[in-house]
Scaffold this active site. Structure first.
Site, mmCIF file in Angstrom:
data_model
loop_
_atom_site.group_PDB
_atom_site.id
_atom_site.type_symbol
_atom_site.label_atom_id
_atom_site.label_comp_id
_atom_site.label_asym_id
_atom_site.label_seq_id
_atom_site.Cartn_x
_atom_site.Cartn_y
_atom_site.Cartn_z
ATOM 1 N N GLY A 1 -10.146 72.420 -75.130
ATOM 2 C CA GLY A 1 -11.394 73.096 -74.773
ATOM 3 C C GLY A 1 -11.319 74.531 -75.248
ATOM 4 N N SER B 1 -4.559 71.548 -72.679
ATOM 5 C CA SER B 1 -3.734 71.157 -71.538
ATOM 6 C C SER B 1 -3.074 69.830 -71.884
ATOM 7 C CB SER B 1 -4.568 71.029 -70.253
ATOM 8 O OG SER B 1 -5.551 70.015 -70.384
ATOM 9 N N CYS C 1 -13.660 64.437 -68.978
ATOM 10 C CA CYS C 1 -14.355 64.640 -70.255
ATOM 11 C C CYS C 1 -15.535 63.695 -70.450
ATOM 12 C CB CYS C 1 -13.380 64.521 -71.419
ATOM 13 S SG CYS C 1 -12.101 65.786 -71.362
#
Length: 231
Positions: free
Chosen positions: A157, A170, A186
């Site tokens: 992101g 992440s 998501c």
């Protein structure tokens, strides 16, 4: 920037214009966001070095700019709107967060190239630990196979402000995967999530950081794109 230390890279230090920072313990999301945004502004002004920042957050859900209300199933943890792209994701202990603050004016000003390079860096680091991971066109994130089914092991992101990057990636090293149950990660309900631990890989955050360090040079090489691609 709070507690932290530089990673040891032996005879291959990062370029002097880039800092690698690893923060111990759990860094509150609001604190990290404020620090990251201040650093990005300073980088854009030429007053600070670029930054690769590795940390962990307490359990939270973050909502990207395209988050759908229906994807929040149960607010088990604080829900924080954020300026990064994407939908809902979970952050918590056992998950490595990498915030990347780079000046794209020095690196081709190609956001698509940057995102691809970031994906490739995470995939290469996972490969160092024996995990065959991949990106999928039209589906955000980093994926691998678990029992023959595609599962998400990492999220991407990003935000770009005045050609300086914010947020990053992440990777699930050993989080409590049940914590993902409060959201549709998501916005993809048909796919599950996994972690290094779930895949039977014995690794902690320091081990994954070492894999990132082994592969960071290729990332820094591929993130720079030809100037004709300027936006």
């Amino acid at each position: 920037m709070g507690p932290g230390c530089a990673i040891g890279r032996g005879d291959q230090p990062l370029p002097p214009e880039i800092e690698w920072r690893t923060s111990a313990g759990l860094t509150p999301y609001a604190d990290a966001l404020a620090e990251m945004e201040a650093r990005a502004a300073a980088v854009g002004a030429g007053d600070a070095r670029e930054l690769l920042w590795m940390l962990e957050h307490p359990p939270i859900y973050t909502a990207g700019t395209s988050a759908e209300p229906g994807d929040l199933i149960e607010a088990r943890f604080p829900v924080i709107p954020t300026g990064r792209g994407g939908k809902y994701t979970y952050h918590g202990p056992g998950q490595r967060i990498g915030y990347v603050v780079l000046d794209l004016t020095k690196r081709g000003r190609d956001v698509r190239c940057y995102v691809h390079a970031l994906e490739s860096w995470v995939i290469a680091a996972l490969g160092e630990l024996g995990v065959e991971a991949f990106a999928v066109d039209g589906r955000v994130g980093i994926w691998t196979l678990e029992n023959g089914r595609e599962a998400k092991i990492g999220a991407i992101g990003v935000r770009v402000k005045r050609w300086v990057t914010l947020h990053g990636f992440s990777v699930n090293v050993a989080p409590d995967l049940a914590h993902f149950g409060g959201i549709v990660p998501c916005g993809l309900p048909e796919y599950g999530v996994t972690s290094l631990q779930s895949l039977g890989i014995s690794a902690d955050l320091a081990t994954f950081d070492a894999a990132l360090a082994l592969t960071v040079d290729a990332f820094l090489e591929t993130v720079s794109c030809p100037q004709e691609n300027e936006a």
